[in-house]
Design a protein around this motif. Structure first.
Motif, mmCIF file in Angstrom:
data_model
loop_
_atom_site.group_PDB
_atom_site.id
_atom_site.type_symbol
_atom_site.label_atom_id
_atom_site.label_comp_id
_atom_site.label_asym_id
_atom_site.label_seq_id
_atom_site.Cartn_x
_atom_site.Cartn_y
_atom_site.Cartn_z
ATOM 1 N N LYS A 26 -9.470 -79.632 -50.356
ATOM 2 C CA LYS A 26 -10.879 -79.547 -50.723
ATOM 3 C C LYS A 26 -11.187 -78.279 -51.498
ATOM 4 C CE LYS A 26 -15.469 -79.733 -48.603
ATOM 5 N NZ LYS A 26 -16.205 -79.820 -47.308
ATOM 6 N N ASP A 27 -10.629 -77.153 -51.021
ATOM 7 C CA ASP A 27 -10.890 -75.856 -51.668
ATOM 8 C C ASP A 27 -9.882 -74.841 -51.160
ATOM 9 O OD1 ASP A 27 -12.135 -73.601 -52.932
ATOM 10 O OD2 ASP A 27 -13.112 -73.171 -51.017
ATOM 11 N N ILE A 28 -9.199 -74.159 -52.051
ATOM 12 C CA ILE A 28 -8.175 -73.194 -51.667
ATOM 13 C C ILE A 28 -8.777 -72.018 -50.910
ATOM 14 C CG2 ILE A 28 -6.421 -71.617 -52.554
ATOM 15 C CD1 ILE A 28 -6.315 -73.430 -55.061
ATOM 16 N N LEU A 29 -9.953 -71.560 -51.333
ATOM 17 C CA LEU A 29 -10.511 -70.315 -50.809
ATOM 18 C C LEU A 29 -10.970 -70.451 -49.362
ATOM 19 C CD1 LEU A 29 -12.595 -69.224 -53.931
ATOM 20 C CD2 LEU A 29 -10.215 -68.687 -53.376
ATOM 21 N N SER A 30 -11.774 -71.458 -49.071
ATOM 22 C CA SER A 30 -12.309 -71.611 -47.724
ATOM 23 C C SER A 30 -11.279 -72.155 -46.748
ATOM 24 C CB SER A 30 -13.542 -72.520 -47.739
ATOM 25 O OG SER A 30 -13.223 -73.789 -48.296
ATOM 26 N N ALA A 31 -10.101 -72.559 -47.244
ATOM 27 C CA ALA A 31 -9.043 -73.062 -46.360
ATOM 28 C C ALA A 31 -8.259 -71.939 -45.704
ATOM 29 C CB ALA A 31 -8.080 -73.952 -47.150
ATOM 30 N N GLN A 32 -8.539 -70.681 -46.087
ATOM 31 C CA GLN A 32 -7.764 -69.545 -45.583
ATOM 32 C C GLN A 32 -8.513 -68.836 -44.453
ATOM 33 O OE1 GLN A 32 -4.863 -69.725 -46.873
ATOM 34 N NE2 GLN A 32 -5.581 -71.125 -48.479
ATOM 35 N N PRO A 33 -7.780 -68.248 -43.489
ATOM 36 C CA PRO A 33 -8.428 -67.523 -42.387
ATOM 37 C C PRO A 33 -8.931 -66.148 -42.827
ATOM 38 C CG PRO A 33 -6.050 -67.362 -42.190
ATOM 39 C CD PRO A 33 -6.319 -68.300 -43.339
ATOM 40 N N ALA A 34 -9.889 -65.627 -42.102
ATOM 41 C CA ALA A 34 -10.499 -64.341 -42.460
ATOM 42 C C ALA A 34 -9.516 -63.182 -42.379
ATOM 43 C CB ALA A 34 -11.700 -64.071 -41.546
ATOM 44 N N LYS A 35 -8.468 -63.313 -41.570
ATOM 45 C CA LYS A 35 -7.522 -62.208 -41.403
ATOM 46 C C LYS A 35 -6.801 -61.847 -42.703
ATOM 47 C CE LYS A 35 -3.602 -65.075 -39.879
ATOM 48 N NZ LYS A 35 -2.695 -65.363 -38.741
ATOM 49 N N LEU A 36 -6.796 -62.732 -43.675
ATOM 50 C CA LEU A 36 -6.116 -62.427 -44.932
ATOM 51 C C LEU A 36 -6.825 -61.331 -45.712
ATOM 52 C CD1 LEU A 36 -4.937 -65.902 -46.284
ATOM 53 C CD2 LEU A 36 -3.785 -64.300 -44.746
ATOM 54 N N TYR A 37 -8.077 -61.052 -45.383
ATOM 55 C CA TYR A 37 -8.796 -59.959 -46.030
ATOM 56 C C TYR A 37 -8.434 -58.605 -45.406
ATOM 57 C CZ TYR A 37 -11.765 -63.573 -48.122
ATOM 58 O OH TYR A 37 -12.231 -64.662 -48.830
ATOM 59 N N ARG A 38 -7.614 -58.631 -44.349
ATOM 60 C CA ARG A 38 -7.208 -57.385 -43.686
ATOM 61 C C ARG A 38 -5.689 -57.226 -43.624
ATOM 62 N NH1 ARG A 38 -10.856 -59.847 -40.312
ATOM 63 N NH2 ARG A 38 -9.175 -60.470 -38.884
ATOM 64 N N ALA A 39 -4.960 -58.328 -43.758
ATOM 65 C CA ALA A 39 -3.515 -58.314 -43.543
ATOM 66 C C ALA A 39 -2.775 -57.739 -44.742
ATOM 67 C CB ALA A 39 -3.016 -59.732 -43.271
ATOM 68 N N TRP A 40 -1.688 -57.005 -44.469
ATOM 69 C CA TRP A 40 -0.801 -56.562 -45.543
ATOM 70 C C TRP A 40 0.129 -57.698 -45.982
ATOM 71 C CZ3 TRP A 40 -2.938 -52.864 -47.694
ATOM 72 C CH2 TRP A 40 -3.390 -51.714 -47.042
ATOM 73 N N MET A 41 0.429 -58.601 -45.065
ATOM 74 C CA MET A 41 1.245 -59.761 -45.397
ATOM 75 C C MET A 41 0.973 -60.845 -44.360
ATOM 76 S SD MET A 41 5.384 -60.033 -45.997
ATOM 77 C CE MET A 41 5.866 -60.137 -44.272
ATOM 78 N N ALA A 42 1.064 -62.095 -44.769
ATOM 79 C CA ALA A 42 0.910 -63.213 -43.834
ATOM 80 C C ALA A 42 1.991 -64.242 -44.144
ATOM 81 C CB ALA A 42 -0.470 -63.845 -43.974
ATOM 82 N N GLU A 43 2.605 -64.729 -43.081
ATOM 83 C CA GLU A 43 3.659 -65.732 -43.235
ATOM 84 C C GLU A 43 3.133 -67.091 -42.791
ATOM 85 O OE1 GLU A 43 8.254 -66.633 -41.698
ATOM 86 O OE2 GLU A 43 7.164 -64.843 -41.030
ATOM 87 N N PHE A 44 3.376 -68.107 -43.634
ATOM 88 C CA PHE A 44 2.968 -69.471 -43.329
ATOM 89 C C PHE A 44 4.223 -70.310 -43.123
ATOM 90 C CE2 PHE A 44 -0.444 -67.555 -45.701
ATOM 91 C CZ PHE A 44 -1.602 -68.023 -45.101
#
Length: 464
Positions: A26-44
């Motif tokens: 539906k939308d790339i932006l709203s599909a992401q969790p808020a922690k990505l605005y604070r994380a140095w790296m995130a693994e999926f």
């Protein structure tokens, strides 16, 4: 307190893979969790792919600047856009990409920007003239207006024709259809698979891509005929078509040039249109800045040599690209074992560089979600500009048209703001979503009225 610009709500922290796929589609932006605005790296991790979103400035430099050959563009991204872009510089890697950049880069050098400037100004002035019939205070969809102006810039600077040209109109209409049918990033971009794996497209996507390429082929053939006859104008198409690879002496073939023109139009038209529309909305949200830019535009001579006089306008455009980067995410791929922040990363993993999250990172930027064009003069802003600002990517693969885009944005904003005032429409504030570029879910609606001498000298008293 100054009102914050629109930002999509983040998804809940824990959702199922199926729900995540639904949200992502539906939308790339709203599909992401808020922690990505604070994380140095995130693994999926999923059964189908593994990807790493990186925000740490030093790790970004490793991927984009220090060792870009070890992190080529993802082949899944290439597969998604190849019906339109063919083998363009946006999709290639290695020797093919290096050869293409050797031919393309001279067209966007400093001296050539001076040559293309008259086309930019002409398109901006034509766009301002067209607004005269819309400047009656009724709500207008701004993305459609800026898209028309940005397309006119491309046609005038690339092929020396205005958008009113019949073929230019057809290309513009076909690109408008394509934009909504093929996102630049989707789940398939993260799924690694063999080269023979089929990639399915919507019928309207294939149809629009085929039409666009046929029309671009027609324009390119016309340029080649003019070159052969010694009558070619001094535009970007002529420059690129006649530039020889300094290592091989070869020039682009017709098909190769069609590939490059497709990405010039996509990158130069879509991204500029998006940024300009958001800039006008931000200025409607911050009328004191709109007044300041109108004053600056009134004092601007219009000459290329005086572009430095548009300092505040340039800062506003830079801030717009920070808050609403045209391309929200880029995907690279590992070619060998890597170690990211102490984690082992296998070959074939997807490395996601997200200007959207990086530009709003809460541990890097002061007031990350606020609109503040003065930040570029602060110590934090200067450091972030070096380490955490990627509207045009960075390193060897930085967009060759970055300088072109910055001049274009400032000139168009100045031309429009000199003549018109833009104000918000009540209850119609935009919601950012990611299609080919960061656009608004239901458009960006503003009221436009002629700017009076009084509105230039005084701050507007109402914003809706």
């Amino acid at each position: 307190m100054t009102e914050l610009p629109p930002k999509p709500a983040s998804r809940p922290e824990n959702v199922s893979l199926w729900r995540y796929m639904q949200l992502f589609r539906k939308d790339i932006l709203s599909a992401q969790p808020a922690k990505l605005y604070r994380a140095w790296m995130a693994e999926f991790r999923t059964p189908f792919f593994r990807s790493y979103l990186v925000n740490e400035p030093d790790l970004l430099k490793e991927v984009l600047i220090r060792n870009p050959d070890a992190f080529p563009k993802s082949d899944r991204i290439s597969a998604g856009l190849r019906p339109l872009l063919g083998n363009s510089v946006f999709l290639t890697n290695g020797a093919d990409w290096q050869r293409q950049r050797r031919i393309i880069d001279p067209a966007f050098s400093g001296g050539r920007l001076r040559d293309t400037y008259p086309g930019m100004r002409a398109a901006a002035e034509a766009g301002a003239a067209r607004l005269a019939d819309m400047a009656d205070g009724t709500p207008q969809e701004i993305e459609a207006i800026t898209s028309h102006i940005a397309a006119d810039v491309i046609f005038r600077t690339l092929f020396s024709i205005p958008i009113e040209d019949e073929t230019a109109q057809e290309v513009f209409a076909a690109f408008r259809d394509y934009q909504r049918t093929q996102p630049i990033l989707n789940l398939a971009a993260f799924v690694r698979g063999p080269a023979w794996m089929p990639r399915f497209f919507r019928p309207q996507t294939r149809k629009a891509a085929k039409l666009i390429r046929a029309l671009i082929t027609k324009l390119t053939k016309e340029s080649l005929d003019l070159i052969a006859a010694g009558q070619a104008p001094d535009d970007l198409a002529t420059k690129i078509l006649t530039t020889k690879d300094p290592e091989t002496g070869e020039v682009f073939s017709l098909e190769e040039m069609v590939d490059q023109v497709a990405i010039f139009f996509l990158a130069g038209h879509e991204t500029s249109a998006s940024a300009l529309a958001w800039a006008l909305y931000l200025l409607a949200l911050n009328p004191e800045w709109q007044t300041a830019l109108a004053q600056e535009a009134t004092a601007f001579s219009g000459a290329f040599r005086d572009l430095s006089d548009l300092k505040q306008t340039r800062d506003v455009f830079r801030e717009t690209l920070r808050l609403y980067p045209a391309v929200p995410m880029m995907v690279r791929e590992t070619t060998r074992p890597e170690i990211f922040r102490g984690r082992d990363v296998k070959p074939g993993a997807q490395v996601v560089v997200s200007p959207w999250h990086l530009h709003r990172h809460e541990r890097i930027w002061d007031n990350p979600d606020g609109f503040d064009p003065t930040r570029w003069e602060t110590e934090n802003g200067k450091a972030c500009a070096r380490d955490a600002y990627l509207p045009f990517s960075a390193g060897a693969r930085i967009c060759p048209g970055a300088g072109f885009a910055m001049i274009e944005g400032a000139v168009i904003l100045a031309t429009l703001l000199k003549s018109y005032e833009f104000t918000r429409v009540s209850d119609r504030d935009p919601v950012p979503v990611a299609h080919l570029t960061v656009r608004s879910k239901d458009g960006i609606w503003l009221r436009i009225v002629p700017r009076t001498a009084d509105s230039v000298s005084k701050m507007p008293t109402e914003t809706a």
